[in-house]
Motif scaffolding. Structure first.
Motif, PDB file in Angstrom:
ATOM      1  N   ASN A 111       0.817  -1.221   0.000  1.00 46.92           N
ATOM      2  CA  ASN A 111       0.000   0.000   0.000  1.00 46.92           C
ATOM      3  C   ASN A 111       0.846   1.266   0.000  1.00 46.92           C
ATOM      4  OD1 ASN A 111      -2.551  -1.204  -0.061  1.00 46.92           O
ATOM      5  ND2 ASN A 111      -2.410  -1.681   2.126  1.00 46.92           N
ATOM      6  N   HIS A 115      -1.320   3.297  -5.990  1.00 49.16           N
ATOM      7  CA  HIS A 115      -2.277   2.312  -6.494  1.00 49.16           C
ATOM      8  C   HIS A 115      -3.692   2.875  -6.485  1.00 49.16           C
ATOM      9  CE1 HIS A 115      -2.545   1.833  -2.123  1.00 49.16           C
ATOM     10  NE2 HIS A 115      -3.773   1.330  -2.302  1.00 49.16           N
ATOM     11  N   ASP A 117      -7.484   1.302  -5.410  1.00 48.59           N
ATOM     12  CA  ASP A 117      -7.966   0.135  -4.673  1.00 48.59           C
ATOM     13  C   ASP A 117      -8.708  -0.847  -5.586  1.00 48.59           C
ATOM     14  OD1 ASP A 117      -6.917   0.933  -2.243  1.00 48.59           O
ATOM     15  OD2 ASP A 117      -8.727   2.043  -1.674  1.00 48.59           O
ATOM     16  N   HIS A 264      -3.473   6.565  -4.941  1.00 48.05           N
ATOM     17  CA  HIS A 264      -3.045   6.995  -3.614  1.00 48.05           C
ATOM     18  C   HIS A 264      -1.955   6.057  -3.112  1.00 48.05           C
ATOM     19  CE1 HIS A 264      -6.136   3.934  -2.976  1.00 48.05           C
ATOM     20  NE2 HIS A 264      -5.525   3.653  -1.839  1.00 48.05           N
ATOM     21  N   ARG A 279     -11.369   0.716   6.313  1.00 48.03           N
ATOM     22  CA  ARG A 279     -11.828   1.133   4.997  1.00 48.03           C
ATOM     23  C   ARG A 279     -13.089   0.399   4.600  1.00 48.03           C
ATOM     24  NH1 ARG A 279      -8.415  -0.810   0.265  1.00 48.03           N
ATOM     25  NH2 ARG A 279     -10.285  -1.848  -0.495  1.00 48.03           N
TER      26      ARG A 279
HETATM   27 FE   LIG Z   1      -5.376   1.675  -0.969  1.00 45.31          FE
END
Ligand SMILES: [Fe+2]
Length: 292
Positions: A111, A115, A117, A264, A279
């Protein structure tokens, strides 16, 4: 109460005022949030003392939830949160910080690469909503890059070159970049690459954007080294400072971003300190391209 937005940093991020996300929002407020997402792509809601149920209720009021099943190296018995959440904390199921060499942590360090999501899923994510329950004493920013501005800044030749390209995305490719190759046969099968368009068009605004991620490890029809060099150049272009907003977290922040229009990355923080961020994710409308 009607919500209002105020631009922060580059023109694609805004702070939202007048929203109490612990309570159901009016249809007008929901519509205003979607319209603001279309305009900006990153929205920041400060001081939201949400519990899991309230975060889920707010997320569901915006669309259909994407479940996080089999997308990390947590075994089925090792989930800290229900699969309606993507657990992007550094905590195990007993709320203990992962050991520095824990392979679940090392996998999750992916992360820290730019990338979008779930670009490794056939139907990739629409919005992500990340809520900060506890944060480390320093570091741990999340940085966002505006992929519409990055597309707009390409010259006409580059726009023509990327227009119809299809990329292959897999979490194996992103982890490979960090030297993490320790996958079982089952994990390799589970993380098999999927195809995504490189240029996406936003369904409401019609704006084009680059759909990039460190998960992209190939371009259909291209030799692998050429594809990776090309994608690396594009990521470098797309993450220049003028396209980036860095969010410095406060407990209670909920940050929502549109994965179709942004990339992000997480920034480092002390490895022994807990970072409990949760998340929820909305599924996208469908595949960006036909699969094989
Ligand atoms: Fe992410």
């Amino acid at each position: 109460m009607a919500i209002t937005t105020r631009q922060v940093g580059p023109c694609f991020a805004a702070e939202v005022a007048g929203a109490d996300l612990t309570k159901p929002l009016s249809p007008e407020d929901i519509a205003a949030i979607h319209a603001s997402m279309d305009r900006y792509a990153v929205l920041v809601f400060h001081d939201q003392a949400l519990d899991d149920e309230q975060q889920l209720a707010f997320t569901r009021s915006l669309g259909q939830i994407e479940h996080a099943i089999g997308t990390s190296l947590r075994e089925p018995g090792e989930y800290r949160l229900p699969t309606t959440f993507a657990d992007v904390s550094n905590l195990d199921q007993h709320n203990q910080v992962f050991a520095r060499d824990d392979r679940r942590r090392l996998f999750a360090l992916g992360n820290r690469l730019w990338h979008s999501d779930s670009s490794f899923k056939v139907i990739p994510a629409k919005y992500s909503l990340l809520h900060a329950r506890s944060i480390p004493s320093q570091g741990g920013n999340t940085e966002f890059a505006d992929m519409r501005a990055a597309y707009d800044a390409l010259d006409e030749g580059a726009k023509a070159e990327v227009e119809n390209l299809t990329c292959e995305h897999s979490q194996i490719f992103s982890r490979q970049q960090l030297g993490f190759t320790d996958f079982t046969d089952e994990e390799r099968a589970r993380f098999a690459p999927v195809r995504q368009r490189l240029v996406r068009t936003h369904p409401m605004t019609g704006r084009k954007s680059l759909y990039l991620a460190s998960h992209a490890g190939g371009i259909v029809g291209w030799p692998v080294p050429e594809a990776r060099a090309f994608l690396r150049d594009l990521v470098e272009h797309a993450t220049q400072r003028q396209f980036v907003y860095a969010h410095q977290w406060r407990v209670g922040d909920l940050v929502m971003w549109d994965n179709r229009q942004t990339m992000h990355r997480a920034r480092p923080f002390p490895a022994h300190e807990p970072r409990d961020v949760r998340r929820t994710t909305l599924v996208g409308d469908g595949p960006t391209v036909a699969q094989v």
